[in-house]
Design an enzyme around this catalytic site. Structure first.
Site: not given
Ligand code: 13P
Length: 339
Positions: A177, A219
């Protein structure tokens, strides 16, 4: 050694019509969300809240996996079953956040680097024994005057790749991510440029560390205007720019891309995902791994009260249904009203 299992788990997490619930808020983050509602933040209130989400009837229709926090993976549901077991019994795959948070990057004011590699191999082995089958590590990139720096992007990309390699070694699918934050007054073009550079750097490092692309998920944030930019790109523009950025950077071997919501409203996050899927077919599944955009309406209704559980679960179910429809580009404003 885990190659087949990693590929199967990654594919199962982006199964048709399903996506991931990010419920891995740290104690600090969930505390802030609860404070806004005047709900006390204790291990017990966290447990009661997450029990409400995870026991929502029918949750498994649109949720393939749930990302847990260290506190949660060790807790029992109100019915007395450990949360990872409760999820596995519904065929929802338990996941775990494994980074330990972002800190200031030395000599780079305003920029952050994510920590958590020390001792990670041992923690991953324990999480697998507790039932986790996938993991998450979040890197944060801030856009501002003269930033992100190359130092920030490469430090974060390298950490993501080293984490992903360790996760795969332990038989856990890594969710990689790299979040480009929405904060700031930058326009969509700037976000696109930064995201392109970040994703190129991330996939270079993943290749260098030997990460199996078929056994991971990406992500990313969407290619979107900064929160305080006076010129906000519309839904179609966001969808087109995001898809073109991903096509330029994400190998087709990656089975799925699961977006974060990053502070977008619940309905906008769904509309963006829907518009992107309408532009398909794509080489990868385009799905969700939303935290706030799946939870916010339910959290507000719940408000810490047992009496509100059924209504909160209905709101959570509704957001799941809408996002599930967005997986096939069949989300409509009418569906939004059908709660
Ligand atoms: P949000 O969808 O609230 O951004 O959270 C996703 C997430 O896992 C952030 O690390």
């Amino acid at each position: 050694m885990y190659e087949r299992e990693l590929k199967e788990t990654a594919r199962a997490l982006v199964a048709p019509r399903k996506g991931i619930l990010a419920a891995d808020e740290s104690v600090g983050t969930i505390g802030k969300r609860f404070a806004k509602l005047g709900v006390p933040s204790t291990a017990e209130t966290h447990r009661v809240y997450r029990d409400m989400l995870f026991t929502t009837p029918g949750v498994e229709e649109f949720i393939s996996g749930i990302i847990l926090y260290d506190e949660t993976i060790r807790q029992e549901s109100l019915g007395g079953t450990l949360f990872p077991r409760l999820l596995a019994e519904k065929a929802v795959i338990p996941g775990i956040k494994v980074d330990t948070g972002a800190v200031e990057l030395a000599l780079h004011p305003g920029e952050k680097v994510t920590q958590g590699l020390d001792g990670l191999r041992e923690r991953l082995a324990e999480y697998r024994s507790l039932g986790a089958r996938f993991t998450k590590w979040r890197a944060v990139i801030t856009i501002g005057a003269g930033i992100p720096s190359k130092a920030c992007v490469s430090a974060n990309a390298q950490a993501l790749a080293r984490y992903a390699a360790l996760a795969q070694e332990a038989g856990l699918v890594p969710i990689v991510e790299p979040e480009v934050l929405m904060d700031g007054d930058h326009d969509q073009e700037r976000c696109e440029l930064v995201t392109l550079g970040v994703l190129r750097s991330v996939f270079n490092e993943l290749a260098r560390q030997g990460v199996l692309l078929e056994g991971m998920l990406l992500k990313p944030s969407m290619t979107i205007s900064g929160k305080s930019c006076p010129r906000q790109a519309g839904v179609q523009d966001v969808a087109e720019a995001t898809v073109s950025t991903l096509r330029r950077t994400v190998p087709a071997a990656v089975p799925g891309i699961v977006f974060l919501s990053g502070g977008q409203s619940s309905e906008l996050a769904t509309a963006h995902l829907n518009a992107m899927n309408k532009l398909g077919p794509h080489p990868w599944e385009l799905s969700y791994s939303y935290g706030r955009a799946l939870q916010e309406p339910a959290l507000t209704i719940w408000h810490g009260e047992q009496a509100n559980v059924a209504a909160a679960q209905a709101a959570f179910y509704h957001r799941g249904k809408c996002n599930s429809a967005a997986r096939t580009g069949s989300y409509t404003p009418e569906l939004e009203r059908q709660q």
